[in-house]
Design a protein around this motif. Structure first.
Motif: not given
Lengths: 144, 208
Positions: B142, B145-146, B174, B178
């Protein structure tokens, strides 16, 4: 061999994912859908709209900017044709994803022929296999 | 997640290429130090293939659409080699799917590659602290992605975009990705840790 089995399972999984009919990509399309007032729809592969994306309409010959704005929530934009301009270039940009099309005042946008998606996926796998092969030959030579 | 040609300034594009070339060179050095690259090739190819097709799986989040990236997973499983793997994946995506531009491959690799490296470091640190591998793997999935969305937003701000629009169209949509990628990374890490722990770059170091 556990690792061979693991890798085979992984390859099969990836292949099955890539063959899903719903699989669609983040490629951008810009297409004219109306004639009187020119209506244009901007969408990603798989038909999801490019909503609230910035657009620019240019005179295709002189590259002069005629209109600028933002698409609606469904990815549509419309503009009134300008006299004496027959070809328009429509550029739609959503956070760096950019789609472009040249449309004529009489309607329709030019489409380019290309391989179907699953063929392009297999082409990609082919390249990866080739690269892996070359890398293996290279590392094997180094070992000798 | 793929920036097209003609959006960014030449300075940002040059930055992307230079940093990417440096990171690719560094990652091969790293891989040589941590065992034989030849042994890594099958794993590298399989995960590059997964990354290559991941961007085809997209989710509609009106008014936009987001797709899987899998950079956290690659970071956790491949270590520093995730950077060249994703570089190759991005080249193929640009050539075959027209996802992103050719000139922007450098900066696009940076946007997904650096978060992958950070995820890998976090995964190693977390595991060394004795945390559960699937849990820390999921968090890293996660986190990547952040970080990628933040990097993307920063890069696009250099191209004149506004932060509020970026938050609305990039970072918030997104969040879905995530969560999905956290679950995917956690499951893959849990599976590998159970079935073939030596495939995780971390265990190899621990064993030494």
């Amino acid at each position: 061999m556990r690792s061979t089995r693991l890798i085979t399972i992984a390859i099969l999984l990836i292949l099955s994912i890539s063959l899903m009919p719903a699989a669609s990509a983040h490629r951008c399309y810009v297409e004219q859908v109306g004639a009187d007032e020119i209506v244009v729809k901007a969408f990603y592969e798989g038909d999801s709209p490019m909503g609230l994306a910035e657009y620019q309409i240019l005179n295709a010959d002189s590259e002069e900017v005629l209109y600028e704005g933002e698409t609606d929530e469904d990815g549509f934009l419309s503009f009134t044709p300008v006299e004496d301009v027959t070809q328009y270039t429509v550029v739609v940009d959503q956070f760096g994803h950019m789609g472009e099309a040249t449309i004529s005042a009489t309607g329709g946008s030019a489409e380019t022929a290309e391989l179907p998606l699953f063929m392009r996926i297999f082409t990609g796998f082919g390249y990866l296999l080739g690269l892996a092969g070359i890398a293996m030959i290279y590392t094997a030579k180094k070992k000798q | 997640m793929h920036i097209s040609d003609g959006v960014l300034s030449p300075a940002v594009i040059a930055f992307g290429w230079i940093v990417s070339i440096v990171f690719i060179a560094f990652s091969f050095k790293w891989a040589q130090k941590h065992g034989s690259i030849a042994e890594q090739i099958p794993k590298l190819s399989v995960f590059t293939a997964a990354f290559f097709v991941a961007s085809l799986i997209h989710i509609n989040v009106p008014p936009t659409s987001v797709h899987l990236i899998l950079n956290g997973l690659l970071g956790v499983v491949l270590g520093a080699l995730a950077y060249p793997a994703m570089f190759i994946g991005l080249v193929l995506q640009a050539l075959l799917f027209q996802h992103g531009g050719i000139t922007t491959i450098g900066i696009n690799s940076f946007n997904v590659g650096v978060p992958a490296l950070i995820s890998y470091v976090a995964f190693r640190k977390g595991s060394a602290m004795g945390l559960s591998k699937p849990v820390i793997g999921g968090i890293c999935g996660g986190l990547a992605i952040l970080l990628t969305t933040v990097f993307l937003a920063l890069v696009l701000i250099t191209a004149g975009e506004q932060f509020e629009m970026m938050a609305k169209l990039v970072i918030i949509p997104h969040m879905v990705i995530m969560v999905i990628e956290a679950v995917i990374t956690a499951s893959v890490v849990a599976y590998l840790a159970k079935v073939k722990p030596e495939l995780l770059p971390l265990d190899k170091e621990d064993n030494k």
